[in-house]
Design an enzyme around this catalytic site. Sequence first.
Site, PDB file in Angstrom:
ATOM      1  N   ASP A  93      21.014 -16.373  14.839  1.00 33.67           N
ATOM      2  CA  ASP A  93      19.925 -17.207  14.421  1.00 33.67           C
ATOM      3  C   ASP A  93      19.858 -17.143  12.890  1.00 33.67           C
ATOM      4  O   ASP A  93      20.370 -16.489  12.293  1.00 33.67           O
ATOM      5  CB  ASP A  93      18.711 -16.867  15.161  1.00 33.67           C
ATOM      6  CG  ASP A  93      18.192 -15.290  14.716  1.00 33.67           C
ATOM      7  OD1 ASP A  93      18.957 -14.849  14.050  1.00 33.67           O
ATOM      8  OD2 ASP A  93      17.397 -14.880  15.359  1.00 33.67           O
ATOM      9  N   ASP A 288      17.949 -18.005  24.636  1.00 37.79           N
ATOM     10  CA  ASP A 288      18.305 -16.680  24.405  1.00 37.79           C
ATOM     11  C   ASP A 288      16.811 -16.044  24.468  1.00 37.79           C
ATOM     12  O   ASP A 288      16.119 -16.666  24.164  1.00 37.79           O
ATOM     13  CB  ASP A 288      18.769 -16.606  22.906  1.00 37.79           C
ATOM     14  CG  ASP A 288      17.878 -16.883  21.918  1.00 37.79           C
ATOM     15  OD1 ASP A 288      17.085 -15.935  21.480  1.00 37.79           O
ATOM     16  OD2 ASP A 288      17.730 -17.994  21.720  1.00 37.79           O
ATOM     17  N   CYS A 335      20.977  -7.483  45.718  1.00 43.11           N
ATOM     18  CA  CYS A 335      21.835  -7.554  44.215  1.00 43.11           C
ATOM     19  C   CYS A 335      23.092  -6.620  44.520  1.00 43.11           C
ATOM     20  O   CYS A 335      22.967  -5.386  44.987  1.00 43.11           O
ATOM     21  CB  CYS A 335      20.805  -6.898  43.295  1.00 43.11           C
ATOM     22  SG  CYS A 335      21.766  -6.561  41.632  1.00 43.11           S
ATOM     23  N   CYS A 340      22.578  -1.243  41.519  1.00 44.46           N
ATOM     24  CA  CYS A 340      22.123  -1.349  42.951  1.00 44.46           C
ATOM     25  C   CYS A 340      23.073  -0.780  43.741  1.00 44.46           C
ATOM     26  O   CYS A 340      22.685  -0.404  44.964  1.00 44.46           O
ATOM     27  CB  CYS A 340      21.863  -2.748  43.209  1.00 44.46           C
ATOM     28  SG  CYS A 340      20.243  -3.258  42.229  1.00 44.46           S
TER      29      CYS A 340
HETATM   30 ZN    ZN Z   1      20.869  -4.633  40.823  1.00 44.14          ZN
END
Ligand code: ZN
Length: 396
Positions: A93, A288, A335, A340
């Site tokens: 940026d 972003d 997920c 996970c």
């Molecule tokens: Zn996950």
Amino acid sequence: MTFEFKIIKNDLRSRARTGLIKTSHGNIQTPYFVPVATSATVRALDSQDLEDLGAQCTLANTYHLHLRPGDKLIQRMGGVRGFMDFDKPIFTDSGGFQAFSLGYGREHNINKLGNIFPEGKKTKEAEEKFAFVDDDGVKFVSIYDGIKHFMSPKDSMEIQSNLGADIIMAFDECTSPLHDYDYTKKALERTHRWAKQSLEYKDPKQALYGIIQGGWFKDLRLLSAEFINSLSFEGIAIGGSLGKSKKDMHKILDWVIPLLDKRPRHLLGIGDIDDIFECVERGIDTFDCVQPTRIARRASLYIRPESGGCPKNKFRINIKAAANKEDQNPIDQNCDCPTCRRYSRAYLRHLYIVNELTYFRIASIHNMHYMLRLMSDIRKSIMNNTFSELKKKWLD
Ligand SMILES: [Zn+2]
């Protein structure tokens, strides 16, 4: 310089589109959420983690890297890419937003949408305390050591050249939602002069995005969109105060996007799940935001709608909640991220409660994976003409 943007497919029912940004250091399939590496790292993650997550690019903050460790040092270390050893496209940026907002925004607790309004009208004093802007640039006080600095459009282009990003941003004045019409107009005129100076001083090896400002005033936004679109930027960013509510932000996009040509469009600093859908639908290509890792550090973990989030926010669970104390399930059973696949909610909750550093990494991995997968799902849906169905499934 290699910089090309190709639209692959336009959605039939909205302004959403998929595309490909080509740079010398790789391609970015859009729409895409660009992970923010504020100080040349996405907080709690390293470049290997980013690669493993399949991150296509990252965005580093000019303000922070200019102050620490210094852009010249980074240049000697091979630019941001060499320094963090991340061989993919890098955005920076302009440094303007932080120069204006850090301190000032923080003092008044104003976030990007300006949902939280400070009482009273102390804006001028606060502004002068932390940042003083004139036609040449901005004088600001470093948040790290209180030392005064100055940044002009030319300085910003030089610093961003030293940082060596592929895609850089024009230097602009980011006004606050508290600024009135007259001030916002004056700042916009300055931003437009600075846009031309940014083009004049930019490193020809870098692709420069112009930034549309104008606060939440329709005529100013339209003026800015037309002006920025008329200049020879490689891409267009939309920045600044995006109104007082999400609805205002959508309105601003509805005003400006129809005025833009086919160059890539970046929306600065936005990252709520519903906003991603609403803004992709309105034709934004890249975003972003620090949100995925920031909220992870504060115990908020993303969850897909089919997995059942908390009533207050269906896209998140609070890992601190007592209900997770002995829960052997992963954060999100739908997920497939490394966190996970391996760890339970009970384990994450425990690590959070005892403030173990591992928590920050594995929680950030989950949230970043979630966001990148969402973007991939959105791209696929545009390809298959099912974007509006996907949006409905997530938001309704
Ligand atoms: Zn996950």
